[in-house]
Design an enzyme around this catalytic site. Sequence first.
Site, PDB file in Angstrom:
ATOM      1  NE  ARG A 217      25.380  45.089  37.361  1.00 20.89           N
ATOM      2  CZ  ARG A 217      26.639  45.435  37.447  1.00 20.89           C
ATOM      3  NH1 ARG A 217      26.999  46.411  38.253  1.00 20.89           N
ATOM      4  NH2 ARG A 217      27.543  44.819  36.736  1.00 20.89           N
TER       5      ARG A 217
ATOM      6  CG  ASP B 256      34.933  45.454  47.268  1.00 18.33           C
ATOM      7  OD1 ASP B 256      35.656  45.110  46.321  1.00 18.33           O
ATOM      8  OD2 ASP B 256      33.798  45.965  47.105  1.00 18.33           O
TER       9      ASP B 256
END
Length: 280
Positions: free
Chosen positions: A44, A153
């Site tokens: 990532r 979020d």
Amino acid sequence: MLAHATDDGDFTLSQRDFELIASIAKEQAGIVIRAHKMAMIRGRLLRRLRALHLRSVTEYCELLRGPDADRELPQLLNVLTTNHTAFFRERHHFDHMRSHALPEIYARSTRGDGRVRIWCAASSTGEEPYTLAATVVASQPPRNLDVKILATDIDTDVLARAEAAEYSREVYERSPPDLKGQLQAESVGHDTVRIGANLRKLLTFRQLNLVTPWPMKGPFDAVMCRNVMIYFDAPTKKSIVDRCVDILRPGGWLYLGHSESLSPPHPAFELIGRTVYRRR
Ligand SMILES: C[S@@+](CC[C@H](N)C(=O)[O-])C[C@H]1O[C@@H](n2cnc3c(N)ncnc32)[C@H](O)[C@@H]1O
């Protein structure tokens, strides 16, 4: 140490750098990253290295230790979050909502303030809040009610995608055949669909970090907080569930993910169905 050096750069993730990333994830977002996730984290981080044209993970971690760290933190959190989701995921919750919760909520609201408020607390790329909107529209709320769904979020990238309301046809086609019509999707080009305007207008998207103070007061009739608390430790989970008590109306509904049941049981919540709770 997880080594991976190539001609393009040195993508080795040292123990020290892994610990830095894990401590930022915990401090900033409550996310616990254990050592066995090291390879995933390295993968990532490469997204950020490429975006910033950096040639090593060490260089990236120096940036995070330096004066410009604050500017990079939101981007780091965006790559650290896991955003897996789907339309009508764990559909039994939407079945429950349509057959039990919403009729009661509409009756209460009709007798009371005329408002219906639902919070989707880790909305990812939007499939979950649009499924909520589809469920509300399919349940035909009385016309005079003011129905709103808040979708939040921590990840600003997924919020932007959610707000656009556009999905690949492949993602859309994975929805249960008997329910996908509820999304009122329209074609946008060959491979993309857009969620119907009737659903979109019910939703407001905002960035919100569940581990920092929540700006909204509620009360909400229902909160859907699914598949996010699995990333938190026990005290963080408890603090979020405690705050859900405060933000829900008495009798309000809390929907958690399939592996997030309240254990030990919370005195303010009664277990009603599969990870469906009701505020006492
Ligand atoms: C696995 S997805 C779950 C999405 C959806 N709720 C579902 O069940 O399909 C987890 C989401 O939680 C979000 N998340 C992680 N930590 C968070 C935090 N501290 N505050 C708010 N959202 C967070 C991630 O960005 C991600 O979109």
